[in-house]
Design a protein around this motif. Sequence first.
Motif, PDB file in Angstrom:
ATOM      1  N   GLN A   1     -14.714  18.937  50.084  1.00  0.00           N
ATOM      2  CA  GLN A   1     -15.347  20.258  50.176  1.00  0.00           C
ATOM      3  C   GLN A   1     -14.768  21.108  51.299  1.00  0.00           C
ATOM      4  OE1 GLN A   1     -17.017  17.256  50.128  1.00  0.00           O
ATOM      5  NE2 GLN A   1     -19.174  17.573  49.679  1.00  0.00           N
ATOM      6  N   SER A   2     -14.407  20.484  52.398  1.00  0.00           N
ATOM      7  CA  SER A   2     -13.925  21.242  53.558  1.00  0.00           C
ATOM      8  C   SER A   2     -12.586  21.919  53.295  1.00  0.00           C
ATOM      9  CB  SER A   2     -13.822  20.332  54.782  1.00  0.00           C
ATOM     10  OG  SER A   2     -12.782  19.379  54.619  1.00  0.00           O
ATOM     11  N   HIS A   3     -11.912  21.558  52.226  1.00  0.00           N
ATOM     12  CA  HIS A   3     -10.622  22.151  51.886  1.00  0.00           C
ATOM     13  C   HIS A   3     -10.732  23.265  50.851  1.00  0.00           C
ATOM     14  CE1 HIS A   3      -9.632  17.999  53.276  1.00  0.00           C
ATOM     15  NE2 HIS A   3      -8.876  18.727  54.063  1.00  0.00           N
ATOM     16  N   VAL A   4     -11.942  23.548  50.371  1.00  0.00           N
ATOM     17  CA  VAL A   4     -12.135  24.537  49.310  1.00  0.00           C
ATOM     18  C   VAL A   4     -12.178  25.948  49.893  1.00  0.00           C
ATOM     19  CG1 VAL A   4     -13.717  25.357  47.516  1.00  0.00           C
ATOM     20  CG2 VAL A   4     -13.249  22.909  47.764  1.00  0.00           C
ATOM     21  N   ALA A   5     -11.326  26.799  49.346  1.00  0.00           N
ATOM     22  CA  ALA A   5     -11.289  28.196  49.762  1.00  0.00           C
ATOM     23  C   ALA A   5     -12.198  29.059  48.903  1.00  0.00           C
ATOM     24  CB  ALA A   5      -9.852  28.730  49.686  1.00  0.00           C
ATOM     25  N   LYS A   6     -12.380  28.696  47.614  1.00  0.00           N
ATOM     26  CA  LYS A   6     -13.137  29.561  46.705  1.00  0.00           C
ATOM     27  C   LYS A   6     -13.760  28.746  45.587  1.00  0.00           C
ATOM     28  CE  LYS A   6     -13.773  33.748  44.557  1.00  0.00           C
ATOM     29  NZ  LYS A   6     -14.463  33.387  43.363  1.00  0.00           N
ATOM     30  N   LEU A   7     -15.010  29.014  45.306  1.00  0.00           N
ATOM     31  CA  LEU A   7     -15.726  28.464  44.161  1.00  0.00           C
ATOM     32  C   LEU A   7     -16.118  29.608  43.237  1.00  0.00           C
ATOM     33  CD1 LEU A   7     -18.313  26.048  45.835  1.00  0.00           C
ATOM     34  CD2 LEU A   7     -16.427  25.368  44.331  1.00  0.00           C
ATOM     35  N   THR A   8     -16.076  29.339  41.938  1.00  0.00           N
ATOM     36  CA  THR A   8     -16.656  30.263  40.969  1.00  0.00           C
ATOM     37  C   THR A   8     -17.635  29.453  40.134  1.00  0.00           C
ATOM     38  OG1 THR A   8     -14.617  31.550  40.884  1.00  0.00           O
ATOM     39  CG2 THR A   8     -16.206  31.899  39.112  1.00  0.00           C
ATOM     40  N   VAL A   9     -18.870  29.929  40.069  1.00  0.00           N
ATOM     41  CA  VAL A   9     -19.927  29.243  39.332  1.00  0.00           C
ATOM     42  C   VAL A   9     -20.385  30.162  38.210  1.00  0.00           C
ATOM     43  CG1 VAL A   9     -22.218  28.187  39.467  1.00  0.00           C
ATOM     44  CG2 VAL A   9     -20.668  28.063  41.444  1.00  0.00           C
ATOM     45  N   HIS A  10     -20.271  29.680  36.992  1.00  0.00           N
ATOM     46  CA  HIS A  10     -20.740  30.405  35.812  1.00  0.00           C
ATOM     47  C   HIS A  10     -22.020  29.726  35.337  1.00  0.00           C
ATOM     48  CE1 HIS A  10     -16.372  31.115  35.855  1.00  0.00           C
ATOM     49  NE2 HIS A  10     -16.676  32.289  35.351  1.00  0.00           N
ATOM     50  N   LEU A  11     -23.086  30.479  35.246  1.00  0.00           N
ATOM     51  CA  LEU A  11     -24.379  29.958  34.789  1.00  0.00           C
ATOM     52  C   LEU A  11     -24.757  30.633  33.473  1.00  0.00           C
ATOM     53  CD1 LEU A  11     -26.252  30.257  38.195  1.00  0.00           C
ATOM     54  CD2 LEU A  11     -25.411  28.149  37.152  1.00  0.00           C
ATOM     55  N   LYS A  12     -25.286  29.856  32.547  1.00  0.00           N
ATOM     56  CA  LYS A  12     -25.749  30.434  31.286  1.00  0.00           C
ATOM     57  C   LYS A  12     -26.926  31.357  31.582  1.00  0.00           C
ATOM     58  CE  LYS A  12     -26.951  29.351  26.550  1.00  0.00           C
ATOM     59  NZ  LYS A  12     -27.127  28.281  25.569  1.00  0.00           N
ATOM     60  N   ALA A  13     -26.854  32.576  31.100  1.00  0.00           N
ATOM     61  CA  ALA A  13     -27.889  33.578  31.349  1.00  0.00           C
ATOM     62  C   ALA A  13     -29.223  33.146  30.751  1.00  0.00           C
ATOM     63  CB  ALA A  13     -27.468  34.925  30.773  1.00  0.00           C
ATOM     64  N   GLY A  14     -30.288  33.549  31.408  1.00  0.00           N
ATOM     65  CA  GLY A  14     -31.625  33.320  30.887  1.00  0.00           C
ATOM     66  C   GLY A  14     -32.364  32.167  31.517  1.00  0.00           C
ATOM     67  N   GLY A  15     -31.664  31.301  32.221  1.00  0.00           N
ATOM     68  CA  GLY A  15     -32.321  30.162  32.844  1.00  0.00           C
ATOM     69  C   GLY A  15     -32.745  30.462  34.270  1.00  0.00           C
ATOM     70  N   ASP A  16     -33.607  29.614  34.817  1.00  0.00           N
ATOM     71  CA  ASP A  16     -34.025  29.722  36.212  1.00  0.00           C
ATOM     72  C   ASP A  16     -32.951  29.073  37.074  1.00  0.00           C
ATOM     73  OD1 ASP A  16     -35.218  29.765  38.686  1.00  0.00           O
ATOM     74  OD2 ASP A  16     -36.865  28.416  38.155  1.00  0.00           O
ATOM     75  N   VAL A  17     -32.230  29.869  37.842  1.00  0.00           N
ATOM     76  CA  VAL A  17     -31.096  29.364  38.613  1.00  0.00           C
ATOM     77  C   VAL A  17     -31.502  28.607  39.873  1.00  0.00           C
ATOM     78  CG1 VAL A  17     -29.592  31.160  37.704  1.00  0.00           C
ATOM     79  CG2 VAL A  17     -30.770  31.530  39.869  1.00  0.00           C
ATOM     80  N   THR A  18     -32.776  28.618  40.218  1.00  0.00           N
ATOM     81  CA  THR A  18     -33.233  27.949  41.434  1.00  0.00           C
ATOM     82  C   THR A  18     -32.844  26.471  41.449  1.00  0.00           C
ATOM     83  OG1 THR A  18     -35.095  29.479  41.544  1.00  0.00           O
ATOM     84  CG2 THR A  18     -35.234  27.504  42.897  1.00  0.00           C
ATOM     85  N   ALA A  19     -33.026  25.785  40.333  1.00  0.00           N
ATOM     86  CA  ALA A  19     -32.676  24.364  40.251  1.00  0.00           C
ATOM     87  C   ALA A  19     -31.176  24.167  40.447  1.00  0.00           C
ATOM     88  CB  ALA A  19     -33.122  23.779  38.915  1.00  0.00           C
ATOM     89  N   GLY A  20     -30.389  25.074  39.931  1.00  0.00           N
ATOM     90  CA  GLY A  20     -28.942  24.991  40.105  1.00  0.00           C
ATOM     91  C   GLY A  20     -28.537  25.152  41.553  1.00  0.00           C
ATOM     92  N   TYR A  21     -29.130  26.125  42.230  1.00  0.00           N
ATOM     93  CA  TYR A  21     -28.821  26.335  43.649  1.00  0.00           C
ATOM     94  C   TYR A  21     -29.243  25.127  44.481  1.00  0.00           C
ATOM     95  CZ  TYR A  21     -27.713  31.260  42.818  1.00  0.00           C
ATOM     96  OH  TYR A  21     -27.139  32.425  42.384  1.00  0.00           O
ATOM     97  N   ARG A  22     -30.391  24.571  44.193  1.00  0.00           N
ATOM     98  CA  ARG A  22     -30.884  23.399  44.924  1.00  0.00           C
ATOM     99  C   ARG A  22     -29.937  22.213  44.726  1.00  0.00           C
ATOM    100  NH1 ARG A  22     -35.819  23.938  43.995  1.00  0.00           N
ATOM    101  NH2 ARG A  22     -35.833  23.079  41.895  1.00  0.00           N
ATOM    102  N   ALA A  23     -29.539  21.974  43.492  1.00  0.00           N
ATOM    103  CA  ALA A  23     -28.621  20.870  43.195  1.00  0.00           C
ATOM    104  C   ALA A  23     -27.273  21.086  43.882  1.00  0.00           C
ATOM    105  CB  ALA A  23     -28.430  20.736  41.687  1.00  0.00           C
ATOM    106  N   ALA A  24     -26.808  22.311  43.892  1.00  0.00           N
ATOM    107  CA  ALA A  24     -25.539  22.607  44.550  1.00  0.00           C
ATOM    108  C   ALA A  24     -25.607  22.244  46.026  1.00  0.00           C
ATOM    109  CB  ALA A  24     -25.197  24.089  44.388  1.00  0.00           C
ATOM    110  N   GLY A  25     -26.687  22.616  46.679  1.00  0.00           N
ATOM    111  CA  GLY A  25     -26.849  22.302  48.097  1.00  0.00           C
ATOM    112  C   GLY A  25     -26.910  20.812  48.359  1.00  0.00           C
TER     113      GLY A  25
END
Length: 129
Positions: free
Chosen positions: A71-95
């Motif tokens: 992770q410490s070597h990553v300069a850029k992430l792009t996250v595509h999420l399917k529209a319509g869902g609650d993204v809170t769970a995705g953000y929590r899992a990412a963290g």
Amino acid sequence: MSSLTHLNPAALHTNPAFCQGVRVDGGSLVVVGGQNGTDATGAVVSDDLGEQTAQAFRNVLAVLAEAGADQSHVAKLTVHLKAGGDVTAGYRAAGEVWGPHPTAITVLQVAGFARPDVLVEIDALAVAP
């Protein structure tokens, strides 16, 4: 030897989860193609956005490890999420999976993916040491 300098200009909003830009010096570019929440057999791990996001990040980490990076070597992430869902769970899992490694990031909501059961896709640009 490569290094990443996180850029957070005073004129822009600061967020502890990401940075506004990254300067890359030296090293080898690693391009991580879009990773979904699939296991080693290609099966989608769950119909839950959080579980798919966690697996997609684990898949990104596996590609990085193959290149001698993390992770410490990553300069850029792009996250595509399917529209319509609650993204809170995705953000929590990412963290939980990614940890405290802020990077430049773009998060998009999209209509869908080539596989209808996929809820997230993540790609990355990194610099391997």
